[in-house]
Scaffold this motif. Structure first.
Motif, PDB file in Angstrom:
ATOM      1  N   LEU A 193       0.817  -1.207   0.000  1.00 15.73           N
ATOM      2  CA  LEU A 193       0.000   0.000   0.000  1.00 15.73           C
ATOM      3  C   LEU A 193       0.854   1.262   0.000  1.00 15.73           C
ATOM      4  N   ASN A 194       1.995   1.243   0.676  1.00 18.60           N
ATOM      5  CA  ASN A 194       2.863   2.421   0.723  1.00 18.60           C
ATOM      6  C   ASN A 194       3.461   2.768  -0.632  1.00 18.60           C
ATOM      7  N   ASP A 195       3.452   1.806  -1.546  1.00 21.41           N
ATOM      8  CA  ASP A 195       3.984   2.048  -2.888  1.00 21.41           C
ATOM      9  C   ASP A 195       2.887   2.407  -3.887  1.00 21.41           C
ATOM     10  N   LEU A 196       1.676   2.625  -3.373  1.00 21.49           N
ATOM     11  CA  LEU A 196       0.542   2.931  -4.233  1.00 21.49           C
ATOM     12  C   LEU A 196      -0.060   4.292  -3.891  1.00 21.49           C
ATOM     13  N   ASP A 197      -0.445   5.011  -4.908  1.00 25.80           N
ATOM     14  CA  ASP A 197      -1.181   6.262  -4.759  1.00 25.80           C
ATOM     15  C   ASP A 197      -2.644   5.951  -5.049  1.00 25.80           C
ATOM     16  N   VAL A 198      -3.457   5.833  -3.986  1.00 25.90           N
ATOM     17  CA  VAL A 198      -4.869   5.496  -4.134  1.00 25.90           C
ATOM     18  C   VAL A 198      -5.689   6.779  -4.073  1.00 25.90           C
ATOM     19  N   GLN A 199      -6.497   7.014  -5.114  1.00 23.80           N
ATOM     20  CA  GLN A 199      -7.296   8.229  -5.193  1.00 23.80           C
ATOM     21  C   GLN A 199      -8.776   7.879  -5.370  1.00 23.80           C
ATOM     22  N   PHE A 200      -9.620   8.637  -4.704  1.00 17.23           N
ATOM     23  CA  PHE A 200     -11.069   8.502  -4.852  1.00 17.23           C
ATOM     24  C   PHE A 200     -11.603   9.785  -5.454  1.00 17.23           C
ATOM     25  N   HIS A 201     -12.205   9.676  -6.635  1.00 17.18           N
ATOM     26  CA  HIS A 201     -12.784  10.835  -7.319  1.00 17.18           C
ATOM     27  C   HIS A 201     -14.295  10.716  -7.267  1.00 17.18           C
ATOM     28  N   ASN A 202     -14.910  11.572  -6.455  1.00 20.09           N
ATOM     29  CA  ASN A 202     -16.341  11.530  -6.187  1.00 20.09           C
ATOM     30  C   ASN A 202     -16.994  12.764  -6.797  1.00 20.09           C
ATOM     31  N   ALA A 203     -17.987  12.534  -7.677  1.00 18.88           N
ATOM     32  CA  ALA A 203     -18.685  13.664  -8.291  1.00 18.88           C
ATOM     33  C   ALA A 203     -19.469  14.483  -7.269  1.00 18.88           C
ATOM     34  N   GLY A 204     -19.791  13.867  -6.135  1.00 21.31           N
ATOM     35  CA  GLY A 204     -20.519  14.546  -5.086  1.00 21.31           C
ATOM     36  C   GLY A 204     -19.628  15.384  -4.192  1.00 21.31           C
ATOM     37  N   ALA A 205     -20.265  15.989  -3.181  1.00 19.86           N
ATOM     38  CA  ALA A 205     -19.541  16.895  -2.291  1.00 19.86           C
ATOM     39  C   ALA A 205     -19.285  16.299  -0.919  1.00 19.86           C
ATOM     40  N   VAL A 206     -19.780  15.061  -0.679  1.00 22.73           N
ATOM     41  CA  VAL A 206     -19.599  14.418   0.621  1.00 22.73           C
ATOM     42  C   VAL A 206     -19.212  12.964   0.406  1.00 22.73           C
ATOM     43  N   LEU A 207     -18.608  12.366   1.444  1.00 22.18           N
ATOM     44  CA  LEU A 207     -18.165  10.989   1.353  1.00 22.18           C
ATOM     45  C   LEU A 207     -19.335  10.021   1.316  1.00 22.18           C
ATOM     46  N   PHE A 208     -20.379  10.305   2.108  1.00 21.78           N
ATOM     47  CA  PHE A 208     -21.576   9.471   2.133  1.00 21.78           C
ATOM     48  C   PHE A 208     -22.751  10.361   2.495  1.00 21.78           C
ATOM     49  N   GLY A 209     -23.909  10.077   1.920  1.00 17.00           N
ATOM     50  CA  GLY A 209     -25.055  10.967   2.046  1.00 17.00           C
ATOM     51  C   GLY A 209     -25.691  11.028   3.416  1.00 17.00           C
ATOM     52  N   VAL A 210     -25.390  10.063   4.289  1.00 13.32           N
ATOM     53  CA  VAL A 210     -25.938  10.052   5.645  1.00 13.32           C
ATOM     54  C   VAL A 210     -24.798  10.385   6.612  1.00 13.32           C
ATOM     55  N   PRO A 211     -24.798  11.575   7.214  1.00 16.12           N
ATOM     56  CA  PRO A 211     -23.654  12.040   8.000  1.00 16.12           C
ATOM     57  C   PRO A 211     -23.236  11.104   9.131  1.00 16.12           C
ATOM     58  N   ASP A 212     -24.193  10.358   9.725  1.00 12.45           N
ATOM     59  CA  ASP A 212     -23.864   9.508  10.870  1.00 12.45           C
ATOM     60  C   ASP A 212     -22.793   8.463  10.547  1.00 12.45           C
ATOM     61  N   TYR A 213     -22.690   8.085   9.284  1.00 11.35           N
ATOM     62  CA  TYR A 213     -21.740   7.033   8.913  1.00 11.35           C
ATOM     63  C   TYR A 213     -20.399   7.566   8.425  1.00 11.35           C
ATOM     64  N   VAL A 214     -20.307   8.867   8.238  1.00 10.08           N
ATOM     65  CA  VAL A 214     -19.095   9.446   7.669  1.00 10.08           C
ATOM     66  C   VAL A 214     -17.871   9.273   8.563  1.00 10.08           C
ATOM     67  N   PRO A 215     -17.950   9.488   9.890  1.00  6.42           N
ATOM     68  CA  PRO A 215     -16.744   9.337  10.713  1.00  6.42           C
ATOM     69  C   PRO A 215     -16.081   7.965  10.598  1.00  6.42           C
ATOM     70  N   ALA A 216     -16.869   6.902  10.579  1.00  8.51           N
ATOM     71  CA  ALA A 216     -16.295   5.560  10.450  1.00  8.51           C
ATOM     72  C   ALA A 216     -15.601   5.402   9.109  1.00  8.51           C
ATOM     73  N   LEU A 217     -16.185   5.956   8.058  1.00 10.46           N
ATOM     74  CA  LEU A 217     -15.565   5.856   6.737  1.00 10.46           C
ATOM     75  C   LEU A 217     -14.305   6.711   6.661  1.00 10.46           C
ATOM     76  N   GLU A 218     -14.356   7.879   7.263  1.00 12.83           N
ATOM     77  CA  GLU A 218     -13.171   8.746   7.262  1.00 12.83           C
ATOM     78  C   GLU A 218     -12.000   8.093   7.977  1.00 12.83           C
ATOM     79  N   ALA A 219     -12.283   7.300   8.990  1.00 13.26           N
ATOM     80  CA  ALA A 219     -11.213   6.605   9.706  1.00 13.26           C
ATOM     81  C   ALA A 219     -10.498   5.632   8.773  1.00 13.26           C
ATOM     82  N   TYR A 220     -11.253   4.984   7.884  1.00 14.42           N
ATOM     83  CA  TYR A 220     -10.634   4.057   6.944  1.00 14.42           C
ATOM     84  C   TYR A 220      -9.941   4.795   5.797  1.00 14.42           C
TER      85      TYR A 220
END
Length: 423
Positions: A193-220
């Motif tokens: 993983l340290n030798d990889l540049d992993v990028q997520f390109h999201n057309a939206g403005a948030v990681l997930f549409g339900v805010p309650d689940y965002v902190p757990a996803l942000e941790a990952y």
């Protein structure tokens, strides 16, 4: 009994209940209707020869499932009590209660259920469809392509991996991220993983549409070191050159395009309702089936109901949503046939098992407006945290519940809500 039904030209065949679509929504609602009234004449229009358990494709792409466990012959899952028209639909003539088939014939109905799913618009991204399956370009949304995803994940040791998410709405909004998390988990466990540049390109403005689940996803996101790009939409792919073009928007409405090189690209296409829905009087302004949020009856045509991915209701487009929708449509359709009030209500339930690593899942369960709607015991779904029990449910239990439960009309944890008499 099942029949590959054909209708002679000039002769109009009519059914009490006609269902368009033999996917998760169409077959589940047929089973739910039959469970409530075994005397009803039910028909399904579905051209496909294979039925796919699409939630399993993410697991194939992560090396968890074998591809063959996600598919069965349509004849194996089509209910024995329906007439099966193995044709495509070209138009719904709602004013005369008929559906037009791709062979030029028509079928009449007393009540119509529209469950044709949605259309993956591969052509909406320049060069994507021709690039799929080679030069590191893949998509778990494409039938048979998840195995290539898994091959790419195992073989990639260094370089750049891009994961994209198009504008909403799409089926299973968490699936683009699931592919990214499972891939990153594999790379982490295998020390690359340290030798990889992993990028997520999201057309939206948030990681997930339900805010309650965002902190757990942000941790990952932090754990895997993923570079997240919001309001970044994939617009073009050049497979041989291994380049992707993204259009980015700022807060002032300005846009710019930039080219990004990649070694692996997991792309998700934009999605839309089938043409015979989106270009008809049945569609809302967005081109989706215009349904009442609670009854799932069409807002204009009272003898038409709908469910599944084609729906214009504001719920997540998931198989779990279908599990809750099917009993609502069944009860309300039968009530409509009997000239009774519609009392069953759908509250927008959807579930998205976010596979954040091999062995753990954040099980997002929510309804309209992002209101949390937990349906499982806390030991399975511990609020908004990643749990091993949720993984056990997703990997070990849900496939069997799908094939042998939901498609058979077994409505586990799916009782409809009751509408208020004033509604």
């Amino acid at each position: 009994m099942i029949s590959n039904t054909t209708t002679p030209r000039g002769e109009l065949k009519t059914h009490t209940v006609l269902i368009v679509g033999g996917g998760a929504a169409g077959i589940s609602v047929a089973a739910s209707i039959h469970k409530r009234d075994r005397n009803l004449d039910i028909a399904i229009i579905e051209p496909a020869t294979r039925h796919h358990y699409q939630p399993g494709w993410t697991m194939v792409g992560g090396g968890v499932f074998r591809p063959e466990v996600t598919s069965k012959a349509m004849s194996e899952v089509m209910p024995s009590f329906v007439s099966w028209y193995q044709k495509g639909v070209t138009a719904v003539n709602q004013d005369i209660h008929q559906v037009e088939l791709d062979d030029g014939s028509s079928i009449g109905y007393e009540a119509l259920v529209l469950a044709p799913g949605l259309e993956l618009n591969w052509g909406g991204i320049e060069g994507l469809e021709t690039a799929l399956g080679s030069n590191g370009v893949t998509s778990n949304y494409r039938e048979g392509m998840a195995s290539y995803t898994w091959d790419m994940v195992q073989n990639l040791k260094r370089g750049r991996a891009l994961f994209t998410q198009p504008p909403m709405p799409i089926k299973c909004a968490g699936a683009p991220q699931k592919a990214m998390y499972l891939s990153s988990d594999y790379w982490l466990r295998h020390g690359v993983l340290n030798d990889l540049d992993v990028q997520f390109h999201n057309a939206g403005a948030v990681l997930f549409g339900v805010p309650d689940y965002v902190p757990a996803l942000e941790a990952y996101i932090e754990k895997y070191g993923i570079d997240v790009n919001f309001q970044s939409t994939l617009v073009a792919v050049n497979g041989p050159a291994r380049t992707a073009v993204f259009r980015s928007n700022d807060g002032d409405g300005n846009s710019q395009e930039r080219e990004v090189e990649f070694d692996m690209l997991h792309a998700v296409p934009p999605q839309r309702a089938p043409r015979f829905i989106r270009e008809s009087a049945l569609a809302n302004e967005g081109g989706w089936l215009d349904l009442e949020d609670d009854t799932l009856r069409h807002k204009t045509y009272p003898d038409i109901f709908g469910l599944g991915d084609v729906s214009g209701t504001g719920n997540a487009k998931t198989a779990a949503a279908v599990r809750k929708q099917a009993p609502v449509v069944a009860e309300n359709l039968i009530a409509s046939l009997r000239n009774q009030p519609l009392r069953a209500a759908y509250l927008g339930y959807g579930s998205c098992p976010l596979t954040v690593e091999n062995g753990k899942i954040v099980l997002a369960e929510f309804g309209y407006g992002g209101v949390l709607q937990p349906s499982f015991p806390r030991w399975i779904n511990d609020g908004t945290k990643a749990t091993r029990a949720a993984w056990w449910l997703k990997a070990k239990q849900l496939p069997a519940l799908y094939w042998h439960g939901m498609l058979k009309g077994h409505e586990w944890l799916a009782s409809p809500a009751v509408r208020s008499p004033k509604d």
